[in-house]
Design a protein around this motif. Structure first.
Motif, PDB file in Angstrom:
ATOM      1  N   VAL A 428       0.840  -1.202   0.000  1.00 57.74           N
ATOM      2  CA  VAL A 428       0.000   0.000   0.000  1.00 57.74           C
ATOM      3  C   VAL A 428       0.875   1.251   0.000  1.00 57.74           C
ATOM      4  O   VAL A 428       0.610   2.240  -0.710  1.00 57.74           O
ATOM      5  CB  VAL A 428      -0.951  -0.020   1.213  1.00 57.74           C
ATOM      6  N   THR A 429       1.932   1.208   0.816  1.00 57.86           N
ATOM      7  CA  THR A 429       2.861   2.347   0.840  1.00 57.86           C
ATOM      8  C   THR A 429       3.498   2.551  -0.538  1.00 57.86           C
ATOM      9  O   THR A 429       3.618   3.692  -1.030  1.00 57.86           O
ATOM     10  CB  THR A 429       3.945   2.111   1.899  1.00 57.86           C
ATOM     11  N   VAL A 432       0.824   4.109  -2.981  1.00 64.03           N
ATOM     12  CA  VAL A 432       0.627   5.549  -2.783  1.00 64.03           C
ATOM     13  C   VAL A 432       1.863   6.321  -3.231  1.00 64.03           C
ATOM     14  O   VAL A 432       1.773   7.369  -3.895  1.00 64.03           O
ATOM     15  CB  VAL A 432       0.295   5.834  -1.306  1.00 64.03           C
ATOM     16  N   PHE A 435       1.955   6.463  -6.979  1.00 58.02           N
ATOM     17  CA  PHE A 435       1.017   7.452  -7.497  1.00 58.02           C
ATOM     18  C   PHE A 435       1.631   8.851  -7.455  1.00 58.02           C
ATOM     19  O   PHE A 435       1.558   9.625  -8.426  1.00 58.02           O
ATOM     20  CB  PHE A 435      -0.268   7.395  -6.662  1.00 58.02           C
ATOM     21  N   VAL A 464      -3.658   2.963  -8.372  1.00 61.88           N
ATOM     22  CA  VAL A 464      -3.651   2.833  -6.904  1.00 61.88           C
ATOM     23  C   VAL A 464      -4.647   1.765  -6.450  1.00 61.88           C
ATOM     24  O   VAL A 464      -4.340   0.920  -5.591  1.00 61.88           O
ATOM     25  CB  VAL A 464      -3.963   4.189  -6.251  1.00 61.88           C
TER      26      VAL A 464
END
Length: 853
Positions: A428-429, A432, A435, A464
């Motif tokens: 997830v890190t 993000v 992005f 994302v």
């Protein structure tokens, strides 16, 4: 023996007159001539109650000492020994002093009823298990002494002792219930009008249900036809949470409102078996529902509402009790919850949603270990932060040759790789971060976070979302794989435990050792609370309150508080272990071990009790067989001797000298048989009791054998002796040795063909002398050689005219008592040879080796 009848006086509160009514009924029964005694009545200092006791027979109580204080309790054994027609026993829900035969007085009453004695007893509504929590809510006072509802419902008669709250308070104010110093406190607390009214309503409601049951039984017994109504069945759904106790009691009250209603508790587990409820809660709730007269069930299903309704319809349930959802309001926006879905699908089944303390406070997810190892998570973070920066730098260097879609796909592939390696949060890190980096370095205008093209913004958002979704799926798969591996390990361990039991290795020390190895513990100990010590929260750290039943490994735990892990099995047993702390998943398997260890302990103790009871059972079997066998053998010679003597004494018949001689011979022969039979019986009883007197010393066979042959009487002519005079002396009791030889020779003559003689020989073999009694009878199969030495065994006999079958059993017992042996062998050519061997006396000379043939 028919079971006694139970009559119970039920009251709403103390002081309504239950004991007074019970004693009044007892006195009326006495006046009608009925045998009535007082087993246990507590007057509590009430004068009028004490007056009713005057003149009634009171069974003495049993005195017990607990922690230095003497207590008196109902002596059920004394009541049963007295065997009255009716006994009066107060306070049915009373808890006995530790050390008593039974933990509860109602268990003593059950024993008295089983003995065929009627019982009249008393109980208050607050002591019934199903209303225990309601009583606490009404009065604020917890009731620690309870009686299962089923015990009271089984009573033949339940009579309500009713009194209005105002009348009861007047009785208290006049000092007829409590001493004056306790009246004010009682009136202002427990005995308030509101409390008494609620308790009275509960008592009336409970008795009304009992009346319905009695009416239905009456209609069935008298064949009264009428409208048929299906039996109510109430199903309560258990999640394994702490609210289960409240649901069970509520469901029990719902079931109690309808005559003959059944109570069923059900817990739904997932089909994959990876997650489950708290086993401790379910175990306690299972015991609770069974104490209320209900049954516990467990079904498997992923769709909980449908599984519940399938079960309810399968048992023809009419009502379903569910707990209000513990999930918070935000969670309920996405799913209505099990209760709402079940209600919508219930059809004709009534659904009760019961609120509780945990309702709406949210469900705390169980804490679990990380799905991935620490090394993989660190590698994932390294790829997510510095690795993503390095990839961005490399792409920035060739940005003129790549298009934006290519750059997005490369970064997406990188995020997927991070998810595969490090799990959800590093991925997830990385998503993000990717992005932001794509927006800053690769979208126009460059080096800003502003995006001018909406299609580019859509592409980055999709990037994302896809990255986060893939990360979540990978993490979930890793967690499921770990849970499946854990479940497989638990299943393998439980399979090993089951095989351990099936192989007969279920001894407590063996199970403790296997448990210690399985969980890598330093020691495992089974502790038991010492007899006479009542369970209390403070004794967990008192070593003197516990004793070690069995232990495995290192230093054992002296009390539960000294253990790293302890599992409470029941009020008396606790499993304590040292070595390391265990997580929740390990504890579930540990509790399975604890349950099996408790069962193994009970089996061991039952086996020990059975072993202790074996001698008693054998003695009882002996007595029964003896009475059966001697019923003819004692009577026959007595009858023959009596008839001969009476014939000789009569003056109506003139007997000739030959007839008189024949009658005297008959009497003598009968009395000889009787004397031999009684002597055998007495010797056998002495042998079994271990009190047979012996006087062993060296004796010569050439002296004993002729005397034994002479003792045979008329049968002596059918015995031939061949005993060498040069044989050494043997160590034996001469009288008992003679008895053995007489029994063996008489038995051989009895089964030898007419005209065939029994041969008695003797020879030396090393340090023993063998005496052989040889016959040419039908013999005995080799498989039955040992059976002939059992008392009251006569192989092939169909009657008991030839003796009770004690001769060979007594002979072997006497021989072994003197240090000898008696074994059977086949006679060459047909027949049976009994070999009697005794050690040679100390003065005998050694035999050369060549003579040992």
């Amino acid at each position: 023996m028919p079971r006694g009848k139970l009559r119970i006086y039920l009251g709403a509160a103390p002081g309504v007159g239950k004991t007074f009514a019970m004693l009044g009924e007892g006195r009326r029964a006495l006046e009608r001539g009925r045998d009535v005694v007082v087993g246990f009545v507590e007057t509590h200092g009430r004068a009028r109650t004490a007056e009713l006791l005057e003149g009634m027979e009171i069974v003495p109580r049993r005195t017990l000492v607990h922690r230095g204080t003497a207590f008196t309790e109902l002596d059920a054994d004394a009541v049963i020994a007295r065997r009255p027609r009716t006994t009066l026993i107060d306070e049915l829900a009373h808890t006995n002093v530790p050390g008593s035969k039974n933990a509860k007085r109602w268990q003593d009453v059950e024993e008295i009823l089983d003995a065929g004695i009627d019982v009249v007893s008393t109980v208050n509504i607050q002591h019934l298990e199903s209303v225990n929590d309601v009583i606490r809510q009404i009065t604020g006072v917890p009731q620690r002494e309870t009686v299962p509802d089923e015990v009271v419902r089984r009573a033949d008669q339940v009579e309500l002792v009713d009194m209005s709250p105002e009348a009861l308070r007047r009785r208290m104010a006049h000092g007829n219930v409590y001493p004056p110093e306790r009246v004010d406190a009682a009136l202002s607390n427990y005995f308030r009008v509101g409390n008494l009214t609620a308790l009275r309503e509960l008592a009336l409601w409970w008795v009304a249900g009992k009346v319905d049951e009695q009416l239905e039984r009456y209609r069935a017994e008298h064949g009264i036809a009428g409208t048929w109504e299906a039996r109510e069945r109430v199903v309560v759904a258990l999640t394994g949470g702490p609210e289960g106790d409240t649901l069970l009691r509520r469901a029990a009250r719902v079931a109690a409102r309808t005559k003959g209603a059944d109570l069923l508790a059900v817990h739904v587990t997932r089909a994959d078996g990876l997650t489950g409820a708290d086993p401790a809660h379910l175990t306690r709730q299972r015991v609770l529902v069974e104490s209320m007269g209900g049954t516990y069930h467990q079904v498997v299903g992923d769709d909980v509402p449908r599984a519940l309704l399938d079960f309810a319809r399968g048992v023809n349930a009419t009502q379903l009790v569910l707990g209000a959802s513990r999930r918070g309001r935000f969670a309920q926006l996405f799913s209505p919850g099990v209760g709402i879905e079940t209600t919508a699908l219930s059809g004709s089944i009534d659904v009760h949603l019961v609120t509780h303390e945990k309702a709406g406070k949210g469900r705390r997810p169980p804490r679990s270990r990380a799905a991935l190892t620490r090394r993989r998570r660190l590698t994932g973070w390294a790829l997510a932060v510095p690795g993503l920066a390095a990839l961005t730098a490399a792409l920035y260097g060739v940005r003129t040759t790549l298009t934006l879609p290519s750059e997005i796909l490369l970064l997406l592939a990188w995020v997927v790789g991070v998810a595969l390696v490090g799990g959800m949060w590093p991925a997830v890190t990385a998503a993000v971060g990717g992005f932001l980096l794509l927006n800053f370095f690769f979208t126009h205008p460059y080096r800003t976070l502003f995006i001018s093209d909406p299609q580019v913004l859509l592409a980055l958002v999709v990037f994302v979302l896809v990255a986060v979704a893939v990360s979540a799926i990978v993490d979930l798969a890793a967690r499921r794989a770990r849970e499946a591996a854990r479940a497989g390990a638990d299943a393998e361990l439980l399979s090993t435990l089951a095989g351990h039991v099936l192989r007969g290795e279920a001894a407590v020390p063996s199970l403790l050792a296997r448990m210690r190895e399985a969980f890598a513990l330093s020691s495992a100990t089974l502790l038991e609370r010492r007899p006479g010590i009542a369970p209390s929260p403070g004794d967990q750290s008192e070593p003197e309150a516990w004793r070690i039943v069995a232990t495995a490994g290192g230093a054992p735990c002296a009390c539960p508080a000294s253990a790293d892990v302890d599992v409470t099995i029941d009020d008396r047993l606790t499993l304590a272990a040292r070595g390391r702390l265990l997580d929740a998943s390990d504890r579930r398997v540990l509790e399975a071990f604890a349950a099996e260890i408790a069962v193994a302990l009970r089996q061991e103790r039952l086996y020990e009790q059975a072993e202790r009871a074996k001698p008693l059972a054998e003695a009882d079997r002996m007595r029964t067989a003896l009475l059966t066998a001697v019923s003819h053998d004692l009577r026959t010679p007595l009858a023959s001797a009596k008839a001969a003597v009476e014939s000789l004494r009569t003056t109506e018949v003139q007997w000739s000298p030959e007839d008189r001689e024949e009658l005297l011979a008959t009497a003598d022969e009968s009395l000889t048989k009787l004397d031999r039979l009684v002597a055998n019986l007495l010797d056998m009883s002495r042998l079994q009791a271990g009190v047979l007197g012996l006087s062993t010393h060296p004796v010569a066979l050439e002296e004993i054998v002729p005397r034994a042959i002479d003792d045979l009487g008329p049968l002596r002519d059918r015995v031939e002796s061949d005993v060498p005079v040069e044989l050494p002396e043997i160590v034996a009791d001469p009288a008992l040795l003679e008895r053995i030889l007489v029994n063996l020779m008489a038995n051989a003559v009895r089964y030898s063909p007419p005209g065939e003689k029994v041969l008695v020989t003797a020879s030396r073999h090393r340090e023993r002398v063998e005496i052989r009694v040889v016959d040419r009878g039908p013999g005995i199969p080799v498989a039955d050689h040992e059976r002939v030495f059992l008392p009251f065994q006569r192989l092939g006999d169909r009657d008991n005219h030839t003796g009770v079958g004690l001769g060979l059993a007594l002979s072997r017992g006497l021989a072994e008592t003197m240090g000898g042996t008696l074994v059977p062998d086949e006679t060459p050519g047909g027949g049976l040879t009994m070999i009697l061997a005794f050690p040679i006396g100390a003065g005998a000379q050694a035999v050369p080796a060549e003579e040992h043939i």
